[in-house]
Design an enzyme around this catalytic site. Structure first.
Site, short mmCIF file in Angstrom:
data_model
loop_
_atom_site.label_atom_id
_atom_site.label_comp_id
_atom_site.label_asym_id
_atom_site.label_seq_id
_atom_site.Cartn_x
_atom_site.Cartn_y
_atom_site.Cartn_z
NE ARG A 152 -3.39 1.66 2.87
CZ ARG A 152 -4.45 2.41 2.55
NH1 ARG A 152 -5.92 1.78 2.20
NH2 ARG A 152 -5.54 3.33 2.38
CG HIS A 179 -8.34 0.99 -3.15
ND1 HIS A 179 -7.27 -0.17 -2.73
CD2 HIS A 179 -9.03 1.67 -2.23
CE1 HIS A 179 -7.83 -0.19 -1.56
NE2 HIS A 179 -8.50 0.35 -1.19
CD GLN A 182 -13.34 -0.21 -1.05
OE1 GLN A 182 -12.13 -0.24 0.23
NE2 GLN A 182 -14.41 -0.28 -0.55
CG ASP A 274 -12.80 7.72 -1.43
OD1 ASP A 274 -12.66 7.41 -0.30
OD2 ASP A 274 -11.85 8.53 -2.36
CB CYS A 314 -13.90 2.38 0.28
SG CYS A 314 -12.64 4.62 0.10
NE ARG A 341 -10.77 -3.32 1.57
CZ ARG A 341 -9.93 -2.73 1.40
NH1 ARG A 341 -10.25 -1.24 1.60
NH2 ARG A 341 -8.59 -2.57 1.04
#
Length: 368
Positions: A152, A179, A182, A274, A314, A341
């Site tokens: 990450r 991402h 997600q 988001d 998210c 997730r």
């Protein structure tokens, strides 16, 4: 002393000019071709690199694991003896917990390394100064110690080169550009709620960021309609937009790109947003909140949404992004989305490490 390739890479990284085509000799066969059938050994860096059937396989397996292990209480540990190395330049509670707990549920073990553990600072300058050591220690040494790596990070280039140097599968836990994990969780959540994906209309309201980029690839691959509304100056990456629109033209997905959130949510089944201020953008907070005025998800905006719309975010969420009466409502699927997730990253790790065929029926992907 740094090699010439590394010096060139660092100079371009620090100046903001990312080297999308930079490459070295790979330590493993490049399996990111859409022509490949097996998922074993693949790198999970972008949904662009996977066929629609591959994405469906990840989602099918995620649902299968959830059914077997959560609903039926089965102990299923196919990855017993396997190890995952987690490299986190950017912190995240959800990504860390979902990966560590997911690997443990599958019988494996995950080792977490933050910036202080891998001598990789939070700044791009610090990153570049340690790049040579990172390639040699992380990619090559970890390839002999771990079975899989999840990273990450800030720069997508790091993930690309890590995957190029490592001889084990590399998973993107997020970059500033993409991402993909997600989006698997989002798709799984919508599939569980509606019973299908193709036939839905998704509306994205907010920043043209990494999550939107992966959502565009995912919707394009699966033929899911997508409406996008971003403020002027915050549009998605033009190269990714061009790629996604080309793919959508082949799969029949309808894309609407604009700046009007009311138009974007018209007859939409799922409303997705988001955070407006991502990690590393703290200095832009005041300007961003001002620029995003009118983009808060609220009941007034959603008057013309679909009759059974749902909301996704998210996390972490700020109140200026969505009102409490939506975030905590029955229409909000954010907690189910967060749980998924874990099931989706479990599916990805399992498929990249060994063949697997779900024992439960494949969920529907197309309405009707």
């Amino acid at each position: 002393m740094l090699c010439s390739k590394t010096r060139y890479f660092c100079a371009s990284f620090a100046s903001g000019s990312f080297l999308r085509n930079f490459s070295c000799t790979s330590a493993k066969p490049q399996a990111n071709s859409e022509n490949g059938r097996s998922l074993v050994g693949r790198d999970f860096i972008s949904l662009k690199h996977f066929r629609a059937d591959d994405i469906k396989q990840f989602l099918w397996t995620a649902k299968d694991l959830k059914t077997r292990m959560k609903d039926n209480g089965e102990i299923f540990q196919p990855l017993k003896g396997k190890t995952a190395a987690l490299i986190f330049q950017k912190r995240s509670t959800r990504t860390r917990m979902s990966t560590e707990l997911g690997m443990a549920k599958l019988g494996g073990h995950a080792a977490f390394m933050g910036p202080e553990d891998v001598h990789l600072g939070a700044s791009q300058e610090s990153f570049c100064s340690k790049l040579f050591s990172l390639f040699n220690i992380f990619a090559r040494v970890l390839s002999g110690m771990a079975d899989i790596v999840l990273a990450r990070v800030y720069g997508q280039d790091f993930l690309d080169e890590l995957a190029n140097e490592a001889s084990i599968p590399v998973i993107s836990g997020l970059s500033d550009l993409l991402h993909p994990l997600q989006i698997l969780a989002d798709f799984m959540t919508l599939q569980e709620h509606f019973g299908y994906l193709r036939g839905l209309k998704i509306a994205w309201i907010g920043d043209g960021n990494n999550i939107l980029h992966s959502l565009m690839y995912g919707c394009a691959k699966l033929g899911v309609d997508l409406n996008v509304a971003t403020p002027a100056g915050y549009e998605p990456d033009p190269n990714i937009t061009e790629d996604a629109l080309k793919i959508a033209g082949k799969t029949g997905a309808n894309f609407l790109m604009g700046s009007d959130p009311v138009q974007a949510v018209y007859r939409a089944d799922a409303i997705v947003t988001d955070t407006w201020v991502s990690m590393g953008q703290e200095e832009e907070k005041k300007k961003r909140i001002k620029d995003f005025a009118g983009y808060q998800i609220n009941r007034k905006m959603l008057k013309e949404a679909g009759g059974n719309w749902v909301f996704l975010h998210c996390l972490p969420r700020k109140q200026e992004e969505v009102t409490d009466d939506i975030f905590y409502s029955e229409e909000s699927l954010v907690w189910q989305e967060a749980e998924n997730r874990m099931w989706t990253v479990m599916a990805v790790m399992l498929h990249l490490l060994q063949p697997y065929t779900p024992i439960n029926p494949m969920p529907k992907f197309v309405r009707g």
